[in-house]
Design a protein around this motif. Structure first.
Motif, PDB file in Angstrom:
ATOM      1  N   UNK A  68       8.729  10.886   5.929  1.00  0.00           N
ATOM      2  CA  UNK A  68       8.078   9.574   5.816  1.00  0.00           C
ATOM      3  C   UNK A  68       7.300   9.258   7.090  1.00  0.00           C
ATOM      4  N   UNK A  69       7.883   9.535   8.232  1.00  0.00           N
ATOM      5  CA  UNK A  69       7.200   9.284   9.505  1.00  0.00           C
ATOM      6  C   UNK A  69       5.916  10.094   9.619  1.00  0.00           C
ATOM      7  N   UNK A  70       5.967  11.360   9.189  1.00  0.00           N
ATOM      8  CA  UNK A  70       4.755  12.204   9.220  1.00  0.00           C
ATOM      9  C   UNK A  70       3.667  11.624   8.330  1.00  0.00           C
ATOM     10  N   UNK A  71       4.050  11.178   7.147  1.00  0.00           N
ATOM     11  CA  UNK A  71       3.070  10.633   6.201  1.00  0.00           C
ATOM     12  C   UNK A  71       2.495   9.303   6.676  1.00  0.00           C
ATOM     13  N   UNK A  72       3.322   8.501   7.329  1.00  0.00           N
ATOM     14  CA  UNK A  72       2.893   7.166   7.749  1.00  0.00           C
ATOM     15  C   UNK A  72       2.146   7.151   9.078  1.00  0.00           C
ATOM     16  N   UNK A  73       2.302   8.173   9.879  1.00  0.00           N
ATOM     17  CA  UNK A  73       1.756   8.173  11.235  1.00  0.00           C
ATOM     18  C   UNK A  73       0.260   7.865  11.310  1.00  0.00           C
ATOM     19  N   UNK A  74      -0.605   8.541  10.522  1.00  0.00           N
ATOM     20  CA  UNK A  74      -2.048   8.247  10.647  1.00  0.00           C
ATOM     21  C   UNK A  74      -2.419   6.804  10.297  1.00  0.00           C
ATOM     22  N   UNK A  75      -1.821   6.250   9.248  1.00  0.00           N
ATOM     23  CA  UNK A  75      -2.190   4.884   8.861  1.00  0.00           C
ATOM     24  C   UNK A  75      -1.574   3.861   9.808  1.00  0.00           C
ATOM     25  N   UNK A 132       7.088   7.136  -0.330  1.00  0.00           N
ATOM     26  CA  UNK A 132       8.113   7.574  -1.277  1.00  0.00           C
ATOM     27  C   UNK A 132       8.265   9.079  -1.167  1.00  0.00           C
ATOM     28  N   UNK A 133       9.485   9.512  -0.961  1.00  0.00           N
ATOM     29  CA  UNK A 133       9.794  10.936  -0.886  1.00  0.00           C
ATOM     30  C   UNK A 133      10.496  11.353  -2.168  1.00  0.00           C
ATOM     31  N   UNK A 134      10.154  12.523  -2.687  1.00  0.00           N
ATOM     32  CA  UNK A 134      10.868  13.004  -3.876  1.00  0.00           C
ATOM     33  C   UNK A 134      12.291  13.408  -3.499  1.00  0.00           C
ATOM     34  N   UNK A 135      13.251  13.134  -4.353  1.00  0.00           N
ATOM     35  CA  UNK A 135      14.632  13.531  -4.040  1.00  0.00           C
ATOM     36  C   UNK A 135      14.791  15.046  -4.132  1.00  0.00           C
ATOM     37  N   UNK A 136      15.789  15.544  -3.436  1.00  0.00           N
ATOM     38  CA  UNK A 136      16.136  16.960  -3.566  1.00  0.00           C
ATOM     39  C   UNK A 136      16.663  17.200  -4.975  1.00  0.00           C
ATOM     40  N   UNK A 137      16.443  18.393  -5.515  1.00  0.00           N
ATOM     41  CA  UNK A 137      17.035  18.647  -6.822  1.00  0.00           C
ATOM     42  C   UNK A 137      18.547  18.804  -6.648  1.00  0.00           C
ATOM     43  N   UNK A 188       0.858  -1.185   0.000  1.00  0.00           N
ATOM     44  CA  UNK A 188       0.000   0.000   0.000  1.00  0.00           C
ATOM     45  C   UNK A 188       0.894   1.234   0.000  1.00  0.00           C
ATOM     46  N   UNK A 189       0.938   1.965  -1.113  1.00  0.00           N
ATOM     47  CA  UNK A 189       1.672   3.234  -1.121  1.00  0.00           C
ATOM     48  C   UNK A 189       0.935   4.252  -0.243  1.00  0.00           C
ATOM     49  N   UNK A 190       1.673   4.895   0.648  1.00  0.00           N
ATOM     50  CA  UNK A 190       1.080   5.845   1.595  1.00  0.00           C
ATOM     51  C   UNK A 190       1.811   7.169   1.463  1.00  0.00           C
ATOM     52  N   UNK A 240       2.128  -5.196  10.263  1.00  0.00           N
ATOM     53  CA  UNK A 240       2.509  -4.591   8.989  1.00  0.00           C
ATOM     54  C   UNK A 240       4.004  -4.313   9.007  1.00  0.00           C
ATOM     55  N   UNK A 241       4.525  -4.063   7.818  1.00  0.00           N
ATOM     56  CA  UNK A 241       5.920  -3.651   7.654  1.00  0.00           C
ATOM     57  C   UNK A 241       5.922  -2.290   6.992  1.00  0.00           C
ATOM     58  N   UNK A 242       6.932  -1.496   7.320  1.00  0.00           N
ATOM     59  CA  UNK A 242       7.042  -0.148   6.772  1.00  0.00           C
ATOM     60  C   UNK A 242       8.294  -0.052   5.916  1.00  0.00           C
ATOM     61  N   UNK A 243       8.130   0.573   4.757  1.00  0.00           N
ATOM     62  CA  UNK A 243       9.253   0.791   3.849  1.00  0.00           C
ATOM     63  C   UNK A 243       9.230   2.248   3.414  1.00  0.00           C
ATOM     64  N   UNK A 244      10.391   2.834   3.256  1.00  0.00           N
ATOM     65  CA  UNK A 244      10.500   4.213   2.777  1.00  0.00           C
ATOM     66  C   UNK A 244      11.539   4.255   1.664  1.00  0.00           C
TER      67      UNK A 244
END
Length: 169
Positions: free
Chosen positions: A63-70, A38-43, A6-8, A81-85
């Motif tokens: 990633x932690x901020x995005x994953x926290x609610x789910x 998935x975080x976008x890379x810095x330019x 599940x992409x989050x 569950x397992x978490x990947x970033x």
């Protein structure tokens, strides 16, 4: 055992996808759930002036901020569950991670957008469907905003009108 990816991204749509998987899990506990952020890379210009440790810390924090609610949702239901970033192109990372983990299914929450909006935006969902042989289940999330529904088509129409007016002279 069914492996699900599940992409989050911290959006309401990804939360809706996780809620869908929770309902499925209640009927079939033989699931292995993998969350992927998935975080976008810095330019390149910014990356030259930021240390790799600071970049990694930033991506981990985001990633932690995005994953926290789910994660809270899954923890409240006591679902393992397992978490990947990852850092990179969203669609490519989703397809590569599904292949690497040997997932049986990708579950994605997606906004209810029309075909024109998806075409203009180069939709991540469309790209994932192109890149992966893994079955993808799309969960309809929230409706698109008024800007997406009316603003993009109106802007394209105005641009087309300007081009026609410029070439008519």
């Amino acid at each position: 055992m069914l492996k699900m990816l599940i992409p989050v991204d911290g959006s309401r749509n990804s939360e809706i996808a996780v809620r869908h998987v929770i309902r499925q899990f209640m009927g079939n506990t033989e699931m292995e759930i993998h969350l992927l952020n998935i975080q976008p890379p810095f330019n390149k210009d910014i990356a030259r002036f930021v240390s790799s440790k600071d970049r990694q810390d930033h991506h981990r924090d985001e990633a932690e901020k995005a994953l926290k609610p789910v994660r809270q949702l899954l923890d409240n239901h006591r679902i393992p569950y397992s978490v990947h970033a990852e850092v990179g192109d969203k669609a490519k990372c989703i397809a590569d991670t599904a292949r690497r983990l040997r997932c049986d299914q990708i579950v994605m929450g997606t906004a209810r957008k029309n075909s024109l909006t998806r075409w203009v935006e180069n939709s991540v969902t469309n790209r994932v469907l192109e890149l992966t042989p893994v079955p993808v289940e799309l969960i309809a999330g929230d409706a698109v905003s008024k800007y997406e529904r009316y603003g993009i088509p109106a802007a394209l129409t105005a641009l087309l009108g300007l081009l026609l007016a410029a070439f008519a002279d």
